[in-house]
Scaffold this motif. Structure first.
Motif, PDB file in Angstrom:
ATOM      1  N   LEU A   5     -74.731 -43.523  37.103  1.00 49.38           N
ATOM      2  CA  LEU A   5     -73.681 -44.359  36.474  1.00 49.38           C
ATOM      3  C   LEU A   5     -72.877 -44.653  37.487  1.00 49.38           C
ATOM      4  O   LEU A   5     -72.349 -45.779  37.338  1.00 49.38           O
ATOM      5  N   TRP A   6     -72.401 -43.609  38.413  1.00 53.72           N
ATOM      6  CA  TRP A   6     -71.539 -43.635  39.164  1.00 53.72           C
ATOM      7  C   TRP A   6     -71.992 -44.970  40.347  1.00 53.72           C
ATOM      8  O   TRP A   6     -71.333 -45.858  40.753  1.00 53.72           O
ATOM      9  N   LEU A   7     -73.377 -44.844  40.825  1.00 53.12           N
ATOM     10  CA  LEU A   7     -73.728 -45.764  41.750  1.00 53.12           C
ATOM     11  C   LEU A   7     -73.705 -47.189  41.091  1.00 53.12           C
ATOM     12  O   LEU A   7     -73.679 -47.999  42.104  1.00 53.12           O
ATOM     13  N   ALA A   8     -74.177 -47.413  40.089  1.00 51.52           N
ATOM     14  CA  ALA A   8     -74.268 -48.646  39.442  1.00 51.52           C
ATOM     15  C   ALA A   8     -72.792 -49.126  39.286  1.00 51.52           C
ATOM     16  O   ALA A   8     -72.746 -50.289  39.474  1.00 51.52           O
ATOM     17  N   ALA A   9     -72.003 -48.192  38.860  1.00 50.70           N
ATOM     18  CA  ALA A   9     -70.523 -48.852  38.836  1.00 50.70           C
ATOM     19  C   ALA A   9     -70.021 -49.452  40.042  1.00 50.70           C
ATOM     20  O   ALA A   9     -69.415 -50.348  40.423  1.00 50.70           O
ATOM     21  N   GLU A  10     -70.423 -48.405  41.312  1.00 53.09           N
ATOM     22  CA  GLU A  10     -69.911 -48.995  42.701  1.00 53.09           C
ATOM     23  C   GLU A  10     -70.712 -50.306  42.713  1.00 53.09           C
ATOM     24  O   GLU A  10     -69.728 -51.027  43.508  1.00 53.09           O
ATOM     25  N   ARG A  11     -71.686 -50.418  42.553  1.00 49.55           N
ATOM     26  CA  ARG A  11     -72.427 -51.725  43.055  1.00 49.55           C
ATOM     27  C   ARG A  11     -71.842 -52.927  42.190  1.00 49.55           C
ATOM     28  O   ARG A  11     -71.980 -53.987  42.765  1.00 49.55           O
ATOM     29  N   ALA A  12     -71.393 -52.744  40.994  1.00 43.55           N
ATOM     30  CA  ALA A  12     -70.807 -53.651  40.416  1.00 43.55           C
ATOM     31  C   ALA A  12     -69.371 -53.890  40.608  1.00 43.55           C
ATOM     32  O   ALA A  12     -68.743 -54.823  39.809  1.00 43.55           O
ATOM     33  N   GLU A  13     -68.851 -53.062  41.468  1.00 44.04           N
ATOM     34  CA  GLU A  13     -67.588 -53.087  41.812  1.00 44.04           C
ATOM     35  C   GLU A  13     -66.614 -53.015  40.668  1.00 44.04           C
ATOM     36  O   GLU A  13     -65.437 -53.730  40.450  1.00 44.04           O
ATOM     37  N   VAL A  14     -66.729 -51.885  39.696  1.00 43.89           N
ATOM     38  CA  VAL A  14     -66.034 -51.663  38.642  1.00 43.89           C
ATOM     39  C   VAL A  14     -65.680 -50.208  39.147  1.00 43.89           C
ATOM     40  O   VAL A  14     -66.252 -49.429  39.872  1.00 43.89           O
ATOM     41  N   SER A  15     -64.593 -49.347  38.423  1.00 43.25           N
ATOM     42  CA  SER A  15     -64.196 -48.310  38.626  1.00 43.25           C
ATOM     43  C   SER A  15     -64.903 -47.073  38.190  1.00 43.25           C
ATOM     44  O   SER A  15     -65.579 -46.816  37.196  1.00 43.25           O
ATOM     45  N   GLY A  16     -65.723 -46.525  39.257  1.00 48.84           N
ATOM     46  CA  GLY A  16     -66.683 -45.241  38.939  1.00 48.84           C
ATOM     47  C   GLY A  16     -66.126 -44.162  38.250  1.00 48.84           C
ATOM     48  O   GLY A  16     -66.618 -43.569  37.279  1.00 48.84           O
ATOM     49  N   VAL A  17     -64.881 -43.693  38.599  1.00 46.02           N
ATOM     50  CA  VAL A  17     -64.312 -42.839  38.103  1.00 46.02           C
ATOM     51  C   VAL A  17     -63.987 -43.157  36.400  1.00 46.02           C
ATOM     52  O   VAL A  17     -64.378 -42.361  35.599  1.00 46.02           O
TER      53      VAL A  17
END
Length: 516
Positions: A224-236
């Motif tokens: 979830l974290w890595l996918a969020a970072e890849r999609a340039e949305v807030s991982g937190v």
């Protein structure tokens, strides 16, 4: 083999330090920080590296998800104003103040790098504060505010951190260009987290094997974290909103044996991650200090001390100022919303500003070519060490001196809800006239009679037969152990019976008696 021996030794020492911390009623991260300092000066200690891109995923994602899962969304909504003030205001003001101090003391340090340092040391870590609060009774509202702050201030500090890192890399900063990306990151995280949580809960309904379920939980967390970072949305925000949603949806779909297993594993995993974070940053401190001249060490010490003092002073000023403003608004506008916290409560929240694994993870994630990286990493660790030792070790005596009362709203809710649950359990047996059903009905009716006799209508934590059940289980356990010792049953039969008796004992043990 040396690295495995080293890890084993570090974990053993960490367990001993945690035991000492519990006995003293102090935050165990404070002892981990001291251990990290000692380890930094031990010669010939392996110094494993960590990819900066993986540091945040490894240390932040599981800690945030675990905290989000245990957070009360209802209580957060009731205290949204003080939580928002700490998450947005305190983090922003602390970041700006630290950046100004760093720029003043290190004139050749770029403004963007100063802001990165401010964002790193801005977010307090509730793990340290709550490890102390577990040993004292604090008003539930203050605990809720501290938990909410630690859950969401990582998002605000990480957003500032990422924006400033981008400015360091490009050499410029444009608010007009950053604003759309900022909004997409925030909104995207708040939308993606709950949506993925619904999908996750539906898929996990088919998983009933505990090891498989726990592995998939961690895979989902890091993925979830890595996918969020890849999609340039807030991982937190993605991880936090995911955890809050899963905690609301999963109780009806997760079997009890999976829940017991996963809770135990997650508590252990978060502890190990805290240990590794403090050890890894401690290992970076040694080479940094060894490469500095005496004059540079003195200068770095001055910067670290000034930044530490700034973080403590700004939090005290912000919390007490916000409390005074809330009191004034409450008097002028009337009783709108919850009553502002009192003076002693405000002082308690202000002093619960210990930094921890979040600050360490952000420092470890800095790229190797970051301007003044050694100074930033050393300063971040000194702030963590200073707040944990000075504030962490004095928090419990301070709370004892304040003698803040608590009407125990959670305990009242537990007792009343337990009475309702007992009544529902008894009524579910109304059509069953078997001897077994009669015995269970009598147990629940005895608990309900005790609740009716209580002034607040609170049901007891233990059913009448629980003590007898534990005594019977213990007798059965001694018997099967004796049968194994005499060779009348083998180990396979013994372990099978032992598991059955473990579940029977757990069903009779009140929550208060189960170690957390």
């Amino acid at each position: 083999m040396l690295i495995f021996e080293w890890i084993a030794g570090v974990l053993v020492v960490a367990v001993l330090l945690a035991g000492v911390a519990r006995r003293l009623g102090a935050p165990f991260p404070a002892f981990l920080a001291i251990g990290g300092v000692v380890l930094a000066f031990v010669p010939q200690v392996p110094r494993p590296g960590l990819d900066p891109d993986l540091a945040l995923a490894l240390f932040l994602a599981p800690v945030l998800l675990d905290a989000a899962y245990d957070t009360s969304l209802r209580d957060l909504k009731r205290n949204w104003m003080p939580v928002t003030g700490l998450v947005v205001g305190a983090v922003g003001v602390t970041t700006a103040a630290v950046a100004l101090v760093a720029r003043w003391l290190v004139p050749d340090m770029p403004w963007s790098a100063c802001i990165v340092l401010g964002a790193i040391v801005a977010p307090p870590d509730a793990v340290a504060a709550l490890s102390v609060l577990a040993h004292v009774r604090l008003p539930h509202r203050l605990v809720t505010i501290l938990k909410g702050e630690s859950l969401f201030n990582d998002a605000s500090s990480l957003l500032i951190y990422r924006l400033a890192l981008g400015a360091v890399a490009t050499g410029s900063f444009s608010a007009a260009e950053v604003a759309p990306t900022f909004l997409v990151g925030v909104v995207g995280g708040l939308v993606a987290g709950p949506a993925l949580a619904v999908l996750y809960v539906r898929l996990m309904r088919r998983v009933t094997d505990p090891p498989s379920a726990v592995v998939l939980q961690f895979v989902a967390t890091f993925g979830l974290w890595l996918a969020a970072e890849r999609a340039e949305v807030s991982g937190v925000l993605t991880v936090v909103s995911f955890g809050l949603t899963v905690s609301r949806l999963s109780p009806q779909t997760m079997p009890a044996h999976l829940r017991v297993t996963s809770n135990t594993v997650w508590v252990t995993a978060v502890f190990v991650l805290n240990v590794l974070a403090f050890v890894l940053i401690g290992l970076q401190i040694g080479p940094i200090l060894e490469g500095l001249s005496p004059a540079e060490r003195s200068h770095y010490a001055v910067v670290a001390a000034a930044v530490f003092g700034t973080t403590v002073a700004v939090r005290l000023a912000w919390v007490m100022g916000a409390r005074a403003a809330a009191q004034l608004w409450h008097r002028l506008a009337g009783p709108i919303g919850p009553q502002p916290i009192g003076l002693l409560s405000g002082a308690t929240v202000a002093w619960c500003g210990m930094r921890g694994v979040v600050t360490i993870a952000l420092a470890l994630a800095l790229p190797g070519d970051f301007p003044h990286r050694d100074l930033v990493v050393l300063t971040a660790f000194c702030v963590v060490l200073g707040t944990l030792v000075i504030q962490g070790l004095t928090l419990r005596p301070l709370l004892a001196w304040f003698s803040l009362g608590d009407d125990d709203p959670v305990g009242l809710e537990i007792g009343r809800a337990r009475a309702v649950a007992y009544r529902a359990a008894r009524d579910s047996l109304a059509d069953d006239r078997s001897p077994q059903a009669d015995a269970l009905r009598r147990e629940f009716e005895a608990g309900l009679r005790e609740a009716e006799a209580h002034d607040e209508g609170l049901a007891p934590a233990s059913l009448p037969a629980d003590a007898l059940r534990r005594r019977a289980v213990e007798a059965a356990r001694c018997t099967i152990l004796d049968l194994r010792e005499r060779g009348e049953i083998g180990d396979d039969a013994y372990f099978h019976l032992e598991e059955e008796l473990d579940w029977a004992e757990l069903s009779a043990t009140p929550r208060e008696e189960v170690p957390s």
